[in-house]
Write a protein that holds these residues in place. Structure first.
Motif, mmCIF file in Angstrom:
data_model
loop_
_atom_site.group_PDB
_atom_site.id
_atom_site.type_symbol
_atom_site.label_atom_id
_atom_site.label_comp_id
_atom_site.label_asym_id
_atom_site.label_seq_id
_atom_site.Cartn_x
_atom_site.Cartn_y
_atom_site.Cartn_z
ATOM 1 N N SER A 103 0.763 -0.918 -0.112
ATOM 2 C CA SER A 103 0.309 -0.064 0.237
ATOM 3 C C SER A 103 1.075 1.260 0.129
ATOM 4 N N ARG B 157 4.257 1.410 -1.101
ATOM 5 C CA ARG B 157 4.445 1.740 -2.526
ATOM 6 C C ARG B 157 4.207 2.019 -3.752
ATOM 7 N N THR B 158 2.807 1.570 -3.610
ATOM 8 C CA THR B 158 1.473 2.483 -4.328
ATOM 9 C C THR B 158 1.473 3.389 -4.317
ATOM 10 N N THR C 43 3.861 5.480 -5.429
ATOM 11 C CA THR C 43 3.891 4.862 -7.249
ATOM 12 C C THR C 43 3.596 6.352 -7.768
#
Length: 261
Positions: A4, A6-7, A10
């Motif tokens: 979560s 990392r998303t 990003t």
């Protein structure tokens, strides 16, 4: 870092990259439009040259920023990050970049950059390349787009602009030639026929009457062919104007009785 987070990172990085690309493009367009307004008052002839250079340079700048943004997003992931580090750490990267430099896409990019600064053509110019004639609508990183008289769009690779002969019909004389031929009898007084044709040309809208001329062409089987030529603006509808010119010329010669039988 969990999935979560990392998303989220990003998405934030991608959003920042998109915002920077949009802001860069808007800022460059705003600054250049102000510059072009001042330039047009000072040196109207330089506007087309500067516009061509700016549009191509802006594309390169936006492409570089977009590439950096994509790289930043990809570097957040271990797989892509490790691949990048391995490439940069190996000597093979030199051979890779050397090969890319001579590949077709980058050759087109380099050729486009060369054309944008040396300017054998500019945006809006009417040119002929390898038998294709049209107006330069757009100069992208890989292709330059020509719009022909019949509204076709011809995409010319930028490398072709540096390796082929270019006929530029705008730089020295930004006009379109409007011409037609008329047959008259060999007994016809040429001066009178010329006066009749010139008088008819002056009534043709969209052309430059003062530049009109009538020349004596071929003489075949007791028929003299008179060549009528005048000029219109670069955006002239040549097909329609030539048709109107023929109609006016035939009418003028018929009224005088000069048309060959």
């Amino acid at each position: 870092m969990d999935l979560s987070n990392r998303t989220t990172e990003t998405l934030i990085t991608a959003g920042i990259g998109i915002a920077v690309v949009i802001a860069l493009r808007v800022t460059l367009d705003f600054a250049y439009n102000r510059y072009e307004t001042r330039l047009e008052r000072r040196d109207p002839g330089a506007v087309a040259r500067r516009r061509t250079t700016f549009h191509f340079a802006r594309r390169i700048g936006v492409a570089l920023v977009a590439t950096i943004a994509v790289w930043s997003v990809l570097s957040l992931y271990d797989i892509t990050s490790e691949i990048a580090k391995a490439l940069l750490a190996s000597s093979a990267v030199l051979a890779l970049f050397a090969g890319l430099a001579f590949s077709t896409p980058l050759s087109n990019l380099g050729s486009g950059l060369l054309v944008a600064f040396t300017q054998p053509l500019r945006l809006g110019d009417r040119i002929t390349v390898d038998g294709e004639t049209g107006f330069v609508e757009e100069m992208a990183l890989i292709y330059t787009t020509l719009v022909t008289d019949d509204a076709r769009r011809v995409f010319v690779p930028n490398t072709q602009l540096t390796t082929s002969k270019i006929i530029n019909r705008t730089i020295r004389d930004p006009r379109r030639l409007i011409s037609a031929q008329f047959p008259v009898s060999i007994e016809t007084p040429i001066d009178e026929a010329r006066e009749a044709l010139l008088a008819s040309i002056t009534t043709l809208p969209g052309t430059s009457g003062e530049s009109a001329r009538v020349l004596v062409g071929d003489i075949v089987d007791r028929t003299v062919w008179l060549q009528v030529a005048t000029y219109g603006p670069m955006n002239a509808d040549v097909v329609s104007l030539v048709s109107d010119l023929r109609e006016l010329g035939l009418r003028a010669l018929r009224e005088k009785g000069f048309l060959a039988a």
